[in-house]
Motif scaffolding. Structure first.
Motif: not given
Length: 792
Positions: A717, A199, A258, A261
């Motif tokens: 995130p 993240a 993105d 994560e």
């Protein structure tokens, strides 16, 4: 009393194995499936690279974009390695049951960060090679041949995205499976580090890439289209190479990281909760569902093969998406009936409250997964309605261009605000539906939310492919226009492909924020449980109204303040991102104007623009803006937790999730609608290119660029980073708030230090000004050696 999740995970002793022989074999098979996904990615790479790479001129332009993108990411990774090293050692200092957990958490933090970076880099690496191949398909196309050419181009572009999709599911699933196999009972603690690494790096890549790409895009549009009256990707515009580089480092690398994560953190939440609810099987079921998604992702990607009867490119993409969702549902049905018993009483190593729950765990798990799959489908359709050129909302925005730029901006803002409400209601309905499945059990409800997230993940391979499809199509159109070798029917093929890409990018942003909300909601379970466990170790129980109180009742002033601060951080984060683009775009505008002014031969083609100058400006500004949002995301929860208590920290997360959901959808859909309204006018509506309506939609598009490609997607995130930071620091907050180690002075010192750093970072960021001279850093940077495209 609600069972403590981490106590159940530990199974009485943190080092004990919790996987039976059969379950261990299942996890090994899942790991092999993850590796097979990477093998499929290799096959798709070969298919894409086998296509014709175009003329020498096209290859030179593509080479310039490749060089710029590679150099930017190399510098970005060097910058981010400092943050990663610092976070590694800080994680070693945070509380854990033993040193094995601490070391594993820190090591897999780096693994998560590396996997996230690798996913982003691989997406960029192939995209900058596929773009010229898509452009080459349109070369020489004549009237009547548009549809076959579009089908070939679309297949190349979508299978490029398919590579990124398979890398996302492969690396995410493999990382989680390895943690479960190695650490078993300690997997929950170690997975916190894995998710946090993924993240944190994704947020940095999303912000940095977003600033780069939109600064170049806005600057190129304002000077080229509005002031000089030349096409978007005209080689006479010094910002064109930077614009195309930005598409890859922002939309490909940034968005791929993105979505990776999102995948990783959703798995983390599901696995943390799974052991508490389904015992040994709870560490397997959350892996089985996304493993099914690997298989269905291959089917969905291959199914995106346009047909003659398709009304647009979106019809083929929708077909692949819906096929993936439908097959996932059928396979999940078989899986839950294969691995789960018919009653909760038959589950082993679970709390008595769960064992005594009435109902069929198979139906419970299936219904939760169905909620996630249906959510993905509904968000896909809802976002498409508000951003597709063929739908009324975008046509209304395009029609508003007849009365000027102001009405274009107003109509886009109103569209975004309205669409955010519908998306929030849909996501809220999914969360509440999962809660209803649990029959009043909070821990079971949270696991249902997490399972819904894994259900949504079954479509993520196709979703990532849809996202990468957008920048590849955009770059293809740019290369075609800059080379001057694609005209007429071929140019129309690429324009339509680009419009489809704008819609797919908007759809993936909507689904990404939905996964963020589901993962964040599920993480609340482990957050509150970590607090309960820490309070018990301190020798007491949580007291409502005390700094360690768990009550989220907003009548408590500290909780109300926390709620407001959580929402405020989302607004501050978004404002900083948009302002960063504004400053950098201003510098690009001045530099491009300077080149037109000082080199009049650029317009008649006798002089070549200095493309590297603009690339340098975007690189410098993107990298120097990374620190402020990163510090805000990590330190704001620390300031709230240590300053106001864990109850306020929980409220802080609730405020951030609520405001973040609405803000992210608003920014993404407004930006997507403005972009496609511009495409609508450029296709001939309301006067076409060069008209006043066209100038008005260009202004709307430049306003929407940082909305949809910088601030909006970065919120996704951001929410996960803040949730994981809160989860990691919660035991420390309780330790110094309650019991023998309580220290108001130490808590105040930590909170004050965090606040000072955040305020200082924001102050420094706000002090930066637009480079009106167009001067850039003279140190070796991305632009050095960038090959000038021919055709100018």
């Amino acid at each position: 009393m609600r069972p403590r999740i981490l106590d159940v995970l530990a199974d009485g002793s943190s080092g004990n194995a919790v996987l039976t022989g059969g379950n261990r074999l299942v996890v090994v098979i899942i790991g092999l499936i993850a590796l097979a996904a990477l093998g499929v990615a290799v096959l798709l790479v070969r298919q894409v690279l086998a296509a014709d790479a175009g003329t020498p001129v096209m290859r030179r332009i593509a080479g310039a974009v490749q060089e710029g993108a590679n150099a930017y990411l190399a510098r970005q990774f060097r910058t981010l390695s400092v943050f990663a090293a610092g976070a590694f050692f800080l994680l070693m200092l945070l509380p854990a049951d033993n040193w094995s957990q601490r070391l594993g958490r820190s090591i897999f933090f780096l693994v998560g960060a590396v996997f996230s970076a690798a996913t982003g880099y691989l997406g960029m690496w192939l995209a900058v090679r596929a773009n010229v191949r898509v452009a080459a398909v349109a070369r020489g196309v004549t009237a009547g041949q548009e549809r076959p050419a579009q089908h070939r181009a679309m297949r190349i572009a979508f299978r490029t995205g398919g590579v990124v999709g398979m890398c996302t599911v492969g690396l995410g699933l493999f990382g989680a499976a390895v943690v479960v196999l190695i650490y078993q009972a300690d997997a929950a603690r170690v997975l916190e580090g894995f998710g946090f690494g993924a993240a944190l790096l994704a947020m940095f890549m999303r912000v940095g890439g977003g600033i780069f790409t939109k600064a170049a895009d806005v600057g190129a549009d304002l000077v080229g289209k509005v002031e000089q009256g030349i096409p978007e990707d005209d080689p006479r515009n010094a910002a064109t190479i930077a614009d195309n580089v930005g598409d890859n480092v922002g939309d490909c690398a940034g968005m791929a990281a993105d979505l990776f994560e999102s995948y990783a953190v959703t798995l983390v939440a599901a696995l943390i909760l799974g052991r508490a609810v389904f015992g040994d099987t709870g560490l397997v079921l959350p892996l089985i569902v996304p493993a099914i998604g690997v298989v269905t992702a291959v089917l969905g990607i291959v199914a995106v093969a346009p047909r003659e009867r398709d009304r647009s490119g979106m019809a083929a993409i929708n077909r692949g998406f819906f096929l993936s969702a439908a097959v996932s549902l059928l396979l999940v049905l078989g899986a839950v009936y294969l691995v789960l018993p018919s009653s909760f009483a038959a589950l082993h190593h679970v709390p008595d409250a769960i064992r005594g729950h009435h109902g069929d765990p198979r139906l419970f798990a299936l219904a939760a997964v169905v909620i996630g799959i249906v959510l993905a489908v509904v968000i896909q359709q809802l976002t498409g309605y508000f951003t597709e050129t063929s739908r009324r909302p975008v046509r209304d925005v395009g029609r508003s261009s007849l009365t000027g730029a102001a009405t274009v901006v107003l109509s886009g803002v109103s569209l975004g605000l309205e669409s955010a409400v519908y998306s929030a209601v849909v996501i809220g309905a999914a969360v509440y539906g999962a809660y209803l499945l649990a029959g009043g059990s909070i821990v079971l409800a949270l696991f249902a939310v997490a399972l819904a997230g894994t259900g949504l993940l079954t479509t993520v391979g196709v979703i990532v492919a849809m996202d990468t499809f957008g920048p590849v199509s955009d770059n293809a159109q740019g290369i075609a226009e800059m080379s001057g070798e694609v005209e007429g029917a071929g140019a129309r093929v690429l324009t339509e492909l680009d419009a489809v890409g704008n819609t797919t990018k908007a759809i993936t942003k909507g689904i990404a924020i939905a996964t963020a909300v589901l993962a964040a909601t599920a993480l609340f379970g482990s957050f509150t449980d970590a607090i309960n466990e820490a309070v018990a170790k301190a020798g007491g129980s949580a007291v409502i109204g005390s700094p360690a109180g768990l009550s989220l009742d907003i009548s408590q002033p500290n909780n109300l303040v926390g709620l407001l601060l959580g929402a405020a951080v989302v607004f501050l984060f978004s404002g900083l991102a948009v302002n960063a683009v504004s400053r950098s775009a201003g510098s690009v505008v001045f530099e491009v104007r300077r080149q037109f002014r000082e080199h009049p031969g650029i317009m008649d083609g006798s002089e070549t623009p200095e493309y590297g100058k603009v690339v340098d400006i975007c690189t410098r500004d993107a990298l120097r803006e990374l620190a402020t949002p990163g510090l805000l995301a990590v330190l704001a929860p620390i300031a709230v937790g240590f300053g106001l208590g864990v109850g306020a920290l929980g409220s802080y997360l609730a405020g951030a999730i609520g405001a973040g959901t609405l803000m992210a959808v608003f920014l993404a859909n407004s930006g997507g609608a403005w972009d496609n309204a511009k495409k609508l006018v450029e296709d001939g509506a309301h006067g076409g290119k060069g008209s006043e309506a066209h100038a008005a939609t260009v202004i709307g598009d430049t306003v929407g660029d940082p909305f949809k490609d910088t601030a909006g997607p970065a919120i996704n995130p951001l929410l996960k980073v803040m949730n994981l930071v809160s989860l990691l620091i919660a035991p420390a907050v309780v330790r110094f708030s309650y019991g023998a180690h309580a220290s108001a002075g130490l808590r105040g010192l930590v909170a004050a230090a965090a606040v000072l750093v955040v305020v200082g970072a924001v102050y420094v960021s706000k002090r930066r000004t637009v480079d009106v001279a167009g001067d850039t850093d003279t140190s070796p940077a991305v632009g050095d050696g960038v090959v000038a495209p021919a055709g100018g």
